[in-house]
Design a protein around this motif. Structure first.
Motif, PDB file in Angstrom:
ATOM      1  N   UNK A   1       0.734  -1.238   0.062  1.00 52.71           N
ATOM      2  CA  UNK A   1       0.114   0.117   0.093  1.00 52.71           C
ATOM      3  C   UNK A   1       0.864   1.243  -0.165  1.00 52.71           C
ATOM      4  N   UNK A   2       1.339   1.774  -1.046  1.00 53.72           N
ATOM      5  CA  UNK A   2       2.066   2.717  -1.327  1.00 53.72           C
ATOM      6  C   UNK A   2       3.463   2.583  -0.773  1.00 53.72           C
ATOM      7  N   UNK A   3       3.900   3.219   0.189  1.00 59.92           N
ATOM      8  CA  UNK A   3       5.531   2.652   0.612  1.00 59.92           C
ATOM      9  C   UNK A   3       5.379   1.891   1.711  1.00 59.92           C
ATOM     10  N   UNK A   4       4.152   1.356   2.043  1.00 59.57           N
ATOM     11  CA  UNK A   4       3.999   0.314   3.129  1.00 59.57           C
ATOM     12  C   UNK A   4       3.669  -1.090   2.616  1.00 59.57           C
ATOM     13  N   UNK A   5       4.049  -1.877   3.495  1.00 64.09           N
ATOM     14  CA  UNK A   5       3.490  -3.418   3.263  1.00 64.09           C
ATOM     15  C   UNK A   5       2.571  -3.863   4.517  1.00 64.09           C
ATOM     16  N   UNK A   6       1.496  -3.904   4.263  1.00 63.30           N
ATOM     17  CA  UNK A   6       0.521  -4.467   5.440  1.00 63.30           C
ATOM     18  C   UNK A   6       0.478  -5.948   5.456  1.00 63.30           C
ATOM     19  N   UNK A   7       0.532  -6.538   6.782  1.00 61.61           N
ATOM     20  CA  UNK A   7       0.439  -7.844   6.700  1.00 61.61           C
ATOM     21  C   UNK A   7      -0.174  -8.211   8.203  1.00 61.61           C
ATOM     22  N   UNK A   8      -0.925  -9.391   8.325  1.00 61.77           N
ATOM     23  CA  UNK A   8      -1.515  -9.811   9.494  1.00 61.77           C
ATOM     24  C   UNK A   8      -0.774 -10.841  10.003  1.00 61.77           C
ATOM     25  N   UNK A   9      -0.696 -11.026  11.257  1.00 59.64           N
ATOM     26  CA  UNK A   9      -0.186 -12.414  11.945  1.00 59.64           C
ATOM     27  C   UNK A   9      -1.620 -12.887  12.866  1.00 59.64           C
TER      28      UNK A   9
END
Length: 111
Positions: free
Chosen positions: A78-86
């Motif tokens: 997402x743009x300059x970010x990486x979103x992840x779920x644990x």
């Protein structure tokens, strides 16, 4: 009956927050801003958010991913970010892609 250890593919578990199933949505608002939404599931449907004082209205941003199953919510850029779920414990992570982007954020915060 034969029993083996391991993961049985094709089965997934709901994302549970505070004992209730939820749907997590990820939307990008800018290169450094994401909207993370967790909607409770009722009668098989994600419920609407109540009107709130969010900084950005609900319809803004570009939807990138959503899931109710913890095994299906893959990391998303997402743009300059990486979103992840644990899953254990249920946690959303938003990580910058590069060290230089992290440095830029820290400099901006120190001003």
């Amino acid at each position: 009956m034969i029993m083996t250890r391991g993961i049985i593919r094709g089965q997934s578990s709901d994302i549970i927050i505070a004992g209730k199933p939820v749907e997590i949505s990820v939307a990008t608002l800018s290169p450094s801003t994401v909207r993370l939404t967790m909607l409770p599931i009722a009668d098989g449907r994600a419920t609407a958010l109540p009107v709130d004082t969010a900084l950005v209205s609900e319809g803004e941003g570009r939807a990138l991913a959503h899931s109710r199953e913890r095994d299906r919510l893959a990391p998303v850029r997402a743009g300059n970010l990486v979103v992840r779920f644990t899953a254990e414990p249920p946690t959303l992570h938003a990580d910058y892609l590069s060290l230089s982007a992290r440095r830029q954020l820290l400099c901006a915060l120190r001003r």
